[in-house]
Design a protein around this motif. Structure first.
Motif, short mmCIF file in Angstrom:
data_model
loop_
_atom_site.label_atom_id
_atom_site.label_comp_id
_atom_site.label_asym_id
_atom_site.label_seq_id
_atom_site.Cartn_x
_atom_site.Cartn_y
_atom_site.Cartn_z
N PRO A 128 15.39 2.45 1.92
CA PRO A 128 15.09 1.81 3.22
C PRO A 128 13.62 1.71 3.57
CG PRO A 128 16.83 3.45 3.44
CD PRO A 128 16.33 3.54 2.03
N GLN A 129 12.81 2.67 3.12
CA GLN A 129 11.39 2.61 3.46
C GLN A 129 10.64 1.52 2.69
OE1 GLN A 129 12.89 5.10 1.77
NE2 GLN A 129 11.49 6.21 0.45
N HIS A 174 13.43 -6.49 6.45
CA HIS A 174 13.95 -7.85 6.59
C HIS A 174 14.01 -8.53 5.22
CE1 HIS A 174 13.49 -7.08 10.83
NE2 HIS A 174 12.18 -6.95 10.70
N ASP A 175 13.18 -9.55 5.01
CA ASP A 175 13.16 -10.29 3.74
C ASP A 175 12.04 -9.80 2.80
OD1 ASP A 175 11.05 -11.21 5.28
OD2 ASP A 175 11.62 -13.30 5.20
N LEU A 176 11.40 -8.69 3.14
CA LEU A 176 10.30 -8.13 2.36
C LEU A 176 10.81 -6.99 1.48
CD1 LEU A 176 7.25 -7.58 1.73
CD2 LEU A 176 7.17 -6.29 3.88
N TYR A 177 10.47 -7.04 0.20
CA TYR A 177 10.86 -6.01 -0.76
C TYR A 177 9.74 -5.88 -1.79
CZ TYR A 177 12.24 -10.27 -3.21
OH TYR A 177 12.23 -11.52 -3.79
N ILE A 178 9.80 -4.83 -2.60
CA ILE A 178 8.77 -4.56 -3.59
C ILE A 178 9.21 -5.03 -4.98
CG2 ILE A 178 7.53 -2.70 -4.81
CD1 ILE A 178 6.48 -3.23 -1.99
N LYS A 220 0.84 -1.21 0.00
CA LYS A 220 0.00 0.00 0.00
C LYS A 220 0.88 1.26 0.00
CE LYS A 220 -4.00 -2.25 2.06
NZ LYS A 220 -4.57 -2.51 0.77
N LYS A 221 1.97 1.23 0.76
CA LYS A 221 2.90 2.36 0.77
C LYS A 221 3.56 2.53 -0.60
CE LYS A 221 6.52 2.01 3.50
NZ LYS A 221 7.51 2.12 4.59
N ALA A 222 3.91 1.41 -1.25
CA ALA A 222 4.52 1.47 -2.58
C ALA A 222 3.54 2.04 -3.62
CB ALA A 222 4.99 0.08 -3.00
N LYS A 264 10.45 7.49 -10.84
CA LYS A 264 11.05 7.76 -9.52
C LYS A 264 10.77 6.61 -8.56
CE LYS A 264 12.29 10.52 -5.85
NZ LYS A 264 13.00 9.60 -5.02
N ALA A 265 9.52 6.19 -8.49
CA ALA A 265 9.16 5.12 -7.56
C ALA A 265 9.86 3.81 -7.90
CB ALA A 265 7.64 4.93 -7.55
N TYR A 266 9.85 3.41 -9.16
CA TYR A 266 10.50 2.16 -9.55
C TYR A 266 11.99 2.22 -9.23
CZ TYR A 266 6.22 1.33 -12.30
OH TYR A 266 4.92 1.17 -12.71
N GLY A 267 12.60 3.37 -9.45
CA GLY A 267 14.02 3.55 -9.11
C GLY A 267 14.25 3.39 -7.62
N ASP A 268 13.35 3.95 -6.81
CA ASP A 268 13.47 3.82 -5.36
C ASP A 268 13.35 2.37 -4.92
OD1 ASP A 268 13.77 6.58 -5.12
OD2 ASP A 268 11.69 6.92 -4.51
N PHE A 269 12.38 1.64 -5.48
CA PHE A 269 12.18 0.23 -5.09
C PHE A 269 13.42 -0.59 -5.46
CE2 PHE A 269 7.48 0.99 -6.37
CZ PHE A 269 7.26 1.74 -5.23
#
Length: 154
Positions: A62-63, A67-71, A39-41, A52-57
């Motif tokens: 850090p946001q 742990h083992d969770l990523y977008i 939801k934050k993504a 911008k968002a895809y680059g951040d992911f």
């Protein structure tokens, strides 16, 4: 004797209640973490725009790592647009990728995105923290012509 048995039962119940938080403390994200992260993504994409968002992911901002969770973001044809664990995947069409059991999970994921919009999916994948193939549950939300996902290892 009865008081000792009751105390043991109360301690056992209390210990069971701690299991989900212990899992998170040991480095594993929870289903609630995955839903909140996706939801934050989605909100980040809407606010900042795709590039911008895809680059951040992909840069592992850090946001968007817990742990083992990523977008991960897929176009509905199976092309990876962002990948928070492996930047080499960006731009690749993974529609035919299968897990160790032969499940075409990317194809299933984009089809579920088209038909349901929001869903959980089960498959097996390599955990980036321990490099082992493990059962994984992926939470995804459809956004325009993409599926935005974040998963947990079981």
């Amino acid at each position: 004797m009865l008081k000792t048995t009751s105390l043991r039962l109360a301690l056992a119940v209390a210990a069971c209640a701690l299991v989900p938080s212990l899992h998170a403390a040991e480095g594993g994200a929870t289903r609630a973490d995955a839903e909140a992260m996706v939801k934050k993504a989605v909100a980040h994409i809407k606010k900042e725009g795709d590039a911008k968002a895809y680059g951040d992911f992909t840069a592992k901002a850090p946001q968007f790592i817990l742990h083992d969770l990523y977008i991960v973001v897929y176009r509905l044809d199976g092309t990876v647009l962002a990948h928070g664990s492996n930047a080499k995947m960006v731009g690749k069409n993974l529609i035919d990728l299968k897990d160790i059991d032969g499940k075409a999970f990317v194809k299933e994921r984009v089809e579920l995105g088209k038909s349901k919009g929001t869903f959980w999916q089960d498959y097996k994948f390599t955990n980036p923290e321990n490099k082992k193939i493990e059962p994984k549950q992926m939470y995804c939300e459809k956004l325009n012509d993409t599926v935005v996902c974040g998963g947990i290892y079981l």
